[in-house]
Design a protein around this motif. Structure first.
Motif, short mmCIF file in Angstrom:
data_model
loop_
_atom_site.label_atom_id
_atom_site.label_comp_id
_atom_site.label_asym_id
_atom_site.label_seq_id
_atom_site.Cartn_x
_atom_site.Cartn_y
_atom_site.Cartn_z
N MET A 1 16.98 59.45 33.42
CA MET A 1 16.61 59.08 32.04
C MET A 1 15.27 58.37 32.05
O MET A 1 15.03 57.50 32.88
N THR A 2 14.38 58.75 31.11
CA THR A 2 13.06 58.15 31.00
C THR A 2 12.98 57.36 29.71
O THR A 2 13.33 57.85 28.64
N GLY A 3 12.48 56.11 29.82
CA GLY A 3 12.35 55.28 28.62
C GLY A 3 12.39 53.81 29.01
O GLY A 3 12.58 53.45 30.17
N ALA A 4 12.18 52.94 28.01
CA ALA A 4 12.20 51.51 28.25
C ALA A 4 13.62 51.05 28.58
O ALA A 4 14.60 51.71 28.24
N PRO A 5 13.75 49.88 29.26
CA PRO A 5 15.10 49.35 29.54
C PRO A 5 15.89 49.16 28.25
O PRO A 5 15.35 48.72 27.24
N LEU A 6 17.16 49.51 28.29
CA LEU A 6 18.02 49.45 27.11
C LEU A 6 19.25 48.61 27.40
O LEU A 6 19.64 48.43 28.57
N VAL A 104 13.58 57.99 18.74
CA VAL A 104 13.88 58.36 20.13
C VAL A 104 13.48 57.21 21.05
O VAL A 104 12.34 56.76 21.05
N MET A 105 14.45 56.73 21.83
CA MET A 105 14.21 55.61 22.73
C MET A 105 14.15 56.01 24.20
O MET A 105 13.58 55.29 25.03
N ALA A 106 14.75 57.15 24.53
CA ALA A 106 14.73 57.63 25.91
C ALA A 106 15.01 59.12 25.90
O ALA A 106 15.56 59.67 24.93
N VAL A 107 14.65 59.79 26.98
CA VAL A 107 14.87 61.23 27.08
C VAL A 107 15.57 61.55 28.39
O VAL A 107 15.43 60.84 29.39
N GLY A 108 16.35 62.61 28.38
CA GLY A 108 17.02 63.08 29.58
C GLY A 108 16.16 64.05 30.35
O GLY A 108 15.05 64.41 29.93
#
Length: 354
Positions: A1-6, A104-108
């Motif tokens: 998963m790509t994106g900021a920490p959640l 959108v906060m993250a992508v697979g």
């Protein structure tokens, strides 16, 4: 998963089984979903309330159920046997909510990271290669939560000044209405009769038929006539008013029930009837002589035709349709929101704020 920490957990409303409002469980500690290959993680900014959310909760899609949504809206149907929209067995727990607008906060894996930060609307129905379909908030977890996951191809980027709460009024109701009009080939200059015109799909159908240049007659309770006329209806009749015979090129119906036969009588020879709901009851009486002697065509409309949702996004971005949000509720007040929805005193959409 790509994106900021959640965060690891989120607030969500979880459906634990078919039945009444007691089956809606508010959870402040539900795991945040992880997007798989080809998926995106969306922070939900608004989630619309729809008939389908209530119909699923109460088991209305079961073939064993013959009553109206209103009859089972508070307590459910004891005879429900377990089907969802698609007719396949329904599984619990499930996060409902077919309407989602958000970011959108993250992508697979396999999704371009440039999509992170995009505002999106989620298309409500996702066709599969085997000819079946997954419905957001039904076969797959939906929008009654702070975060949700959807296939990237069905999370449509949108660029406009509307808020997420306003955008959340569009996906299910307006795409359903546009699909009804598209499939029944409603064109400029035609006379179109819209039932349930104060509800989500009905009010959207009024706007979208007006956008096509059709002459719209709407059926709604008397107290709602001014609001429905403001959406673009040339004529608004009481929902129990007798209908002119052989008068309309198309009927857009979400009501069903005892009035079904009169709708077919109101169609001109060669007319088209399209339906996507039956809030007054799914079991109707059909005189086949009316159908064949008038050369009528009947359309059932659930899965969207190709291009319908993308076209709707374009209408929204160009300001050709307007949101009709009548009330908002915080996510944890979902029972209050659904009770107001079931009272049918509103015009337009009720939206939850996650």
């Amino acid at each position: 998963m790509t994106g900021a920490p959640l965060p690891e957990t989120m607030r969500a409303v979880v459906l634990t089984g078919f039945g009444g409002f007691e089956r809606l469980e508010y959870r402040p500690d539900w795991p945040v979903p992880v997007p798989g290959p080809g998926e995106v993680l969306i922070r939900v900014g608004g989630a619309g309330v729809n008939n389908t959310d209530i119909n699923t909760r109460i088991g209305w899609y079961s073939k064993a159920v013959e009553g109206s949504t209103a009859e089972g809206g508070a307590s459910g149907f004891a005879e429900a046997e377990g089907e969802g929209w698609s007719g396949t067995p329904f599984t619990f727990p499930r996060i409902q909510g077919i309407d989602a607008a958000g970011t959108v906060m993250a992508v697979g894996p396999g999704v371009d990271s440039s999509r992170i930060g995009q505002r999106v609307l989620v298309e409500p129905a996702w066709p599969k290669t085997d000819g079946t379909c997954d419905f957001f908030g039904s076969e797959r977890d939906g929008a009654f939560a702070e975060y949700t996951v959807a296939p990237a191809v069905h999370a449509h980027a949108i660029d406009c000044a509307l808020s997420d709460l306003e955008l959340a009024s569009f996906p299910c109701a307006y795409s359903t209405a546009e699909n009804l009009l598209h499939r029944s080939r409603v064109a400029a200059g035609e006379r179109v009769l819209v039932t349930g015109a104060s509800g989500g799909v009905g009010s959207a159908a009024v706007q979208l038929a007006h956008r096509r240049g059709a002459q719209v007659t709407a059926l709604a309770g008397i107290s709602k006539h001014a609001a429905v006329r403001a959406l673009g209806a040339q004529e608004v009749l009481d929902r129990h008013a007798p209908l002119e015979l052989d008068a309309y090129d198309a009927v857009i119906d979400v009501v069903g029930g005892a009035g079904f036969g009169s709708l077919l009588q109101a169609l001109r020879p060669g007319g088209r009837y399209a339906t996507s709901g039956a809030i007054a009851g799914p079991i109707v009486e059909l005189d086949l002589r009316t159908l064949y002697l008038k050369d009528l065509t009947l359309y059932g409309c659930t899965v969207l035709d190709d291009g319908v949702f993308a076209n709707l996004v374009g209408y929204i971005e160009r300001g050709e349709v307007k949101p009709a949000v009548c009330a908002t509720f915080p996510l944890e007040k979902i029972e209050a929101a659904q009770r107001v929805f079931l009272e049918k005193r509103h015009v337009g959409k009720i939206v939850l704020v996650p």
